[in-house]
Enzyme design. Structure first.
Site, PDB file in Angstrom:
ATOM      1  CG  HIS A 193      -0.797-120.698  47.901  1.00 39.12           C
ATOM      2  ND1 HIS A 193       0.267-121.562  48.030  1.00 39.12           N
ATOM      3  CD2 HIS A 193      -0.804-120.306  46.619  1.00 39.12           C
ATOM      4  CE1 HIS A 193       0.862-121.701  46.863  1.00 39.12           C
ATOM      5  NE2 HIS A 193       0.238-120.954  45.987  1.00 39.12           N
ATOM      6  CE1 TYR A 242       3.732-119.649  43.447  1.00 33.66           C
ATOM      7  CE2 TYR A 242       1.505-119.422  44.298  1.00 33.66           C
ATOM      8  CZ  TYR A 242       2.501-120.200  43.751  1.00 33.66           C
ATOM      9  OH  TYR A 242       2.282-121.526  43.523  1.00 33.66           O
ATOM     10  CG  HIS A 264       7.272-127.733  49.480  1.00 29.14           C
ATOM     11  ND1 HIS A 264       7.458-127.592  48.121  1.00 29.14           N
ATOM     12  CD2 HIS A 264       6.378-126.761  49.830  1.00 29.14           C
ATOM     13  CE1 HIS A 264       6.703-126.590  47.673  1.00 29.14           C
ATOM     14  NE2 HIS A 264       6.051-126.066  48.688  1.00 29.14           N
ATOM     15  CG  PHE A 265       8.460-124.381  53.926  1.00 26.49           C
ATOM     16  CD1 PHE A 265       9.455-123.739  54.644  1.00 26.49           C
ATOM     17  CD2 PHE A 265       7.455-125.034  54.628  1.00 26.49           C
ATOM     18  CE1 PHE A 265       9.459-123.760  56.028  1.00 26.49           C
ATOM     19  CE2 PHE A 265       7.439-125.067  56.013  1.00 26.49           C
ATOM     20  CZ  PHE A 265       8.455-124.429  56.710  1.00 26.49           C
ATOM     21  CG  HIS A 266      13.766-125.042  54.768  1.00 25.22           C
ATOM     22  ND1 HIS A 266      12.719-125.511  55.516  1.00 25.22           N
ATOM     23  CD2 HIS A 266      14.368-124.096  55.529  1.00 25.22           C
ATOM     24  CE1 HIS A 266      12.694-124.886  56.693  1.00 25.22           C
ATOM     25  NE2 HIS A 266      13.688-124.017  56.717  1.00 25.22           N
ATOM     26  NE  ARG A 277       5.038-127.899  59.298  1.00 26.34           N
ATOM     27  CZ  ARG A 277       4.471-126.910  58.594  1.00 26.34           C
ATOM     28  NH1 ARG A 277       3.442-127.143  57.795  1.00 26.34           N
ATOM     29  NH2 ARG A 277       4.939-125.685  58.669  1.00 26.34           N
ATOM     30  NE  ARG A 278       4.433-124.982  62.262  1.00 29.08           N
ATOM     31  CZ  ARG A 278       3.462-124.150  61.898  1.00 29.08           C
ATOM     32  NH1 ARG A 278       2.223-124.449  62.127  1.00 29.08           N
ATOM     33  NH2 ARG A 278       3.747-123.018  61.322  1.00 29.08           N
TER      34      ARG A 278
HETATM   35 FE1  HAS Z   1       4.461-124.546  48.563  1.00 29.25          FE
HETATM   36  C1  HAS Z   1       3.243-125.710  51.574  1.00 29.25           C
HETATM   37  C2  HAS Z   1       2.108-126.360  46.884  1.00 29.25           C
HETATM   38  C3  HAS Z   1       5.580-123.270  45.560  1.00 29.25           C
HETATM   39  C4  HAS Z   1       6.281-122.181  50.257  1.00 29.25           C
HETATM   40  N1  HAS Z   1       4.739-124.052  50.529  1.00 29.25           N
HETATM   41  C5  HAS Z   1       4.165-124.666  51.619  1.00 29.25           C
HETATM   42  C6  HAS Z   1       4.619-124.036  52.828  1.00 29.25           C
HETATM   43  C7  HAS Z   1       5.452-123.012  52.449  1.00 29.25           C
HETATM   44  C8  HAS Z   1       5.523-123.041  51.007  1.00 29.25           C
HETATM   45  C9  HAS Z   1       6.162-122.019  53.350  1.00 29.25           C
HETATM   46  O1  HAS Z   1      -0.508-127.783  47.522  1.00 29.25           O
HETATM   47  C10 HAS Z   1       4.276-124.471  54.241  1.00 29.25           C
HETATM   48  C11 HAS Z   1       3.213-123.669  54.894  1.00 29.25           C
HETATM   49  C12 HAS Z   1       3.006-124.161  56.307  1.00 29.25           C
HETATM   50  O2  HAS Z   1       3.757-123.740  57.194  1.00 29.25           O
HETATM   51  O3  HAS Z   1       2.134-125.013  56.517  1.00 29.25           O
HETATM   52  N2  HAS Z   1       3.983-124.814  46.592  1.00 29.25           N
HETATM   53  C13 HAS Z   1       3.014-125.625  46.115  1.00 29.25           C
HETATM   54  C14 HAS Z   1       3.025-125.604  44.658  1.00 29.25           C
HETATM   55  C15 HAS Z   1       4.016-124.731  44.287  1.00 29.25           C
HETATM   56  C16 HAS Z   1       4.596-124.224  45.517  1.00 29.25           C
HETATM   57  C17 HAS Z   1       2.136-126.371  43.736  1.00 29.25           C
HETATM   58  N3  HAS Z   1       5.703-123.034  48.010  1.00 29.25           N
HETATM   59  C18 HAS Z   1       6.004-122.661  46.729  1.00 29.25           C
HETATM   60  C19 HAS Z   1       6.855-121.500  46.743  1.00 29.25           C
HETATM   61  C20 HAS Z   1       7.056-121.187  48.075  1.00 29.25           C
HETATM   62  C21 HAS Z   1       6.324-122.166  48.857  1.00 29.25           C
HETATM   63  C22 HAS Z   1       7.370-120.799  45.520  1.00 29.25           C
HETATM   64  C23 HAS Z   1       7.841-120.096  48.705  1.00 29.25           C
HETATM   65  C24 HAS Z   1       8.485-119.164  48.092  1.00 29.25           C
HETATM   66  N4  HAS Z   1       3.000-125.815  49.125  1.00 29.25           N
HETATM   67  C25 HAS Z   1       2.102-126.395  48.286  1.00 29.25           C
HETATM   68  C26 HAS Z   1       1.092-127.115  49.070  1.00 29.25           C
HETATM   69  C27 HAS Z   1       1.409-126.937  50.418  1.00 29.25           C
HETATM   70  C28 HAS Z   1       2.606-126.103  50.405  1.00 29.25           C
HETATM   71  C29 HAS Z   1      -0.044-127.885  48.585  1.00 29.25           C
HETATM   72  C30 HAS Z   1       0.650-127.470  51.642  1.00 29.25           C
HETATM   73  C31 HAS Z   1       1.299-128.672  52.180  1.00 29.25           C
HETATM   74  C32 HAS Z   1       0.642-129.129  53.453  1.00 29.25           C
HETATM   75  O4  HAS Z   1      -0.013-130.176  53.433  1.00 29.25           O
HETATM   76  O5  HAS Z   1       0.775-128.469  54.494  1.00 29.25           O
HETATM   77  C33 HAS Z   1       4.363-124.345  42.862  1.00 29.25           C
HETATM   78  O6  HAS Z   1       4.155-122.978  42.683  1.00 29.25           O
HETATM   79  C34 HAS Z   1       5.760-124.696  42.471  1.00 29.25           C
HETATM   80  C35 HAS Z   1       6.067-124.311  41.035  1.00 29.25           C
HETATM   81  C36 HAS Z   1       7.519-124.485  40.726  1.00 29.25           C
HETATM   82  C37 HAS Z   1       8.029-124.996  39.609  1.00 29.25           C
HETATM   83  C38 HAS Z   1       9.502-125.072  39.420  1.00 29.25           C
HETATM   84  C39 HAS Z   1       9.967-124.193  38.293  1.00 29.25           C
HETATM   85  C40 HAS Z   1      11.449-124.152  38.252  1.00 29.25           C
HETATM   86  C41 HAS Z   1      12.167-123.068  37.901  1.00 29.25           C
HETATM   87  C42 HAS Z   1      13.660-123.152  37.908  1.00 29.25           C
HETATM   88  C43 HAS Z   1      14.181-123.505  36.539  1.00 29.25           C
HETATM   89  C44 HAS Z   1      15.581-123.846  36.595  1.00 29.25           C
HETATM   90  C45 HAS Z   1      16.520-123.333  35.787  1.00 29.25           C
HETATM   91  C46 HAS Z   1      17.876-123.770  36.102  1.00 29.25           C
HETATM   92  C47 HAS Z   1      16.239-122.324  34.729  1.00 29.25           C
HETATM   93  C48 HAS Z   1       7.173-125.489  38.508  1.00 29.25           C
HETATM   94  C49 HAS Z   1      11.524-121.789  37.499  1.00 29.25           C
HETATM   95  C50 HAS Z   1      18.850-123.696  34.989  1.00 29.25           C
HETATM   96  C51 HAS Z   1      20.179-123.593  35.566  1.00 29.25           C
HETATM   97  C52 HAS Z   1      21.247-124.174  35.036  1.00 29.25           C
HETATM   98  C53 HAS Z   1      22.550-123.953  35.659  1.00 29.25           C
HETATM   99  C54 HAS Z   1      21.176-125.044  33.871  1.00 29.25           C
HETATM  100 CU    CU Z   2       0.384-122.993  49.171  1.00 29.52          CU
END
Ligand code: HAS
Ligand code: CU
Length: 561
Positions: free
Chosen positions: A236, A240, A387-389, A450-451
């Protein structure tokens, strides 16, 4: 003590900016190129994967490819592991060197580059010869050839050496600047890789003590649940480790590119420290459906996952404020009028703005994954790659591409070639990605696995059809977008106008100055925060290991693809 600390603000308008010697710049850019080489292979496999969901089989056109799983392994390892860490191994040390105006240690640069290349060669050998079709999660009892595991160990060692280089550079700077606060850019770059160092230890144990001896045949059997748990212990936090270098750019560089400033020095440091604390003790959210892990511990990890969501929320608001400042400085008025006024014509900025926008959806889907009961609906469906893309495949990858649009010119001394092509690449990739993810997510909700090589699946649900088509169309657009990125980078390196490159990195001033005393100065005590992180990890993982160990060596290795 705290009262005497002097603030160190970046000299953003330095007329004679510090630059690294050419030998060091060359090593950094070759480190980047290793990642691009991997990405080139990775995107062809990505195209094949996306099309296979749409029922189109192009895998047979790939030379030496023997199975769908071999291609999927190549795709995951090349894009998610090699490309990301190659980028960070170059980007983060460069940030530290510039922030502190100091050279890096050249022997360590060579060592980090050398181990990265060696690791890559071993992994490529294993994957190309179909000796390691175990997917990027390396789950036992699927067994790979030892070259695969040893190769990945070398890649991880290369990241440790990059961190060591940053730490030594910081130590040298500290000696010459006693009592001065470490500049923000150096702080967040170092904390990013310190978090990764800590996070990488469980997978080091998994590979060195379990999978490598098993792949050599020194031990006959292994423990699938324990190795899988060690994998996600790192697995996990690794997400990050991919994300934080992108956040370094969003916080410390993007404001300058947009015409704004970093909102708060202390808040930014706090966010990175929160990631150091909370990224690691959350791995069980990948194992909600695994037997053998107590429900109570899964609950603890679920709560901590909601905790690690928080620094990303701070980031969203904080980076948005920096952007708003920039948009208003360019004449934007009204509630949203500042958005079109941002310098969208700058490909480096536009890539990162689009990355942020897609990350909003990546974050929302992450929260759904993290919720135990909803996870039961989406786990092991195409929802998860959806999600992860939108995280690693866009927020991270697009940011790294955006950074490359100034960093490759900066490191090569050549002007960016084809600004409009770069802009087209950004938009085509993002639109493709959103279509692709929409397809994967909606079909995932209907249970599309998936997969799975759907081309050969004897079952097919008509409810998946629209999702499958969107996946194929979106994936093709993503491929075109990245191919254009390669054209821009290759042409910049070969044909970019010499001498017209940026002379400095685009780093930002802060609106609220670094604190000189009070709690915020304690955020610089990285060693202390590492200890707090270890305590949290012991609380979250200790009970599992206490009740589970010793290992249960039950399974021989399988090579089934
Ligand atoms: Fe995830 C599965 C939960 C973030 C990558 N995640 C995955 C897998 C990958 C991955 C690769 O709880 C699959 C692994 C596999 O092969 O089985 N993930 C989360 C949560 C977050 C999260 C709670 N994941 C990421 C990030 C990744 C990533 C970052 C890669 C870099 N994920 C999971 C969970 C699974 C999971 C379960 C397991 C699922 C399963 O059952 O297999 C959080 O950290 C996300 C927080 C993000 C935010 C968004 C903030 C937004 C921002 C942008 C602001 C926008 C602005 C735009 C400023 C709160 C900062 C303004 C622009 C203008 C033009 C106005
Ligand atoms: Cu995770």
């Amino acid at each position: 003590m705290a009262e005497h600390i002097a603030a160190s603000t970046p000299v953003v308008a330095d007329p004679t900016p510090f630059t690294l010697p050419e030998t060091q710049r060359r090593l950094l850019r070759w480190t980047l190129y290793v990642g691009y080489a991997a990405l080139t292979a990775g995107i062809f496999h990505g195209l094949a994967q996306a099309l296979s969901y749409a029922g189109i089989n192009i895998l047979s056109f790939f030379p030496a490819l023997r199975s769908y799983y071999q291609g999927l392994t190549a795709h995951g390892v090349a894009n998610a592991i090699i490309f990301t860490f190659s980028f960070s191994n170059a980007f983060l040390p460069l940030m530290v060197a510039r922030a502190l105006s100091r050279r890096l240690d050249e022997r360590l640069l060579w060592a980090s580059f050398g181990t990265l290349v060696l690791g890559n060669l071993l992994v490529i050998y294993a994957v190309v010869t179909n000796k390691a079709s175990v997917l990027y999660t390396s789950y036992a009892p699927l067994q790979a050839h030892w070259t695969y595991y040893v190769g990945l160990v070398f890649v991880v060692i290369s990241t440790w050496l990059a961190l060591l280089n940053m730490l030594l550079t910081w130590r040298g700077w500290k000696r010459e600047n006693p009592g001065v606060r470490m500049p923000l850019l150096a702080h967040i770059s170092i904390v990013s890789y310190v978090m990764w160092f800590l996070a990488s230890l469980p997978i080091a144990v998994e590979f060195l003590f379990f999978l490598i001896p098993w792949s050599f045949g020194w031990v006959e059997r292994t423990d699938p649940l324990l190795t899988r748990t060690l994998f996600w212990f790192t697995g996990h936090a690794i997400v990050y480790a991919w994300l934080l270098p992108a956040y370094v750019s969003w916080y410390a560089l993007v404001p300058r590119q947009a015409g704004g400033k970093v909102v708060s020095d202390s808040l930014t440091r706090l966010v990175f420290i929160l990631f150091l604390l909370l990224s690691i003790p959350t791995g069980f959210h990948h194992q909600y459906t695994d037997p053998g892990i107590h429900e109570g511990l899964k609950f603890v990890h679920a709560i901590l996952t909601f905790g690690v969501f928080f620094p990303s929320l701070i980031t969203a608001f904080s980076v948005m404020a920096s952007l708003e400042m920039g948009g208003r400085a360019h004449g934007g008025r009204g509630l949203l009028g500042w958005i079109p006024k941002l310098p969208w014509g700058d490909p480096s900025l536009s890539a990162q703005l689009l990355a942020m926008i897609t990350f909003v959806f990546g974050g929302i889907t992450g929260l759904i994954n993290a919720s135990f009961t909803m996870n039961q609906v989406v786990h092991n469906t195409t929802w998860v790659p959806g999600h992860f893309h939108m995280t690693v495949g866009s927020a991270v990858a697009m940011t790294f591409m955006g950074v490359a649009y100034w960093m490759v010119p900066y490191l090569t001394g050549r002007k960016l070639w084809g600004r409009k092509v770069a802009l087209a690449s950004n938009w085509i990739y993002t639109i493709g990605l959103l279509i692709f993810a929409r397809g994967m997510i909606s079909a995932g909700l209907e249970g599309m696995p998936r997969r799975t090589f759907l081309v050969q699946a004897p079952y097919m649900d008509p409810d998946w059809l629209v999702g499958r088509i969107l996946t194929g169309v979106g994936g093709t657009l993503m491929f075109v977008g990245i191919a254009l990125f390669f054209v821009v980078i290759a042409m910049t390196v070969w044909k970019g106008k010499a001498g017209e490159a940026p002379k400095d990195i685009p780093w930002s001033e802060t609106l609220i100055e670094p604190a000189r005393n009070g709690w915020a100065t304690r955020l610089d005590r990285i060693g202390f925060w590492v200890i707090v992180a270890i305590i949290l990890i012991v609380i979250a993982y200790g009970p599992f290991f206490l009740s589970y160990l010793p290992p249960d060596y039950v399974s021989p290795g399988f090579r089934i693809f």
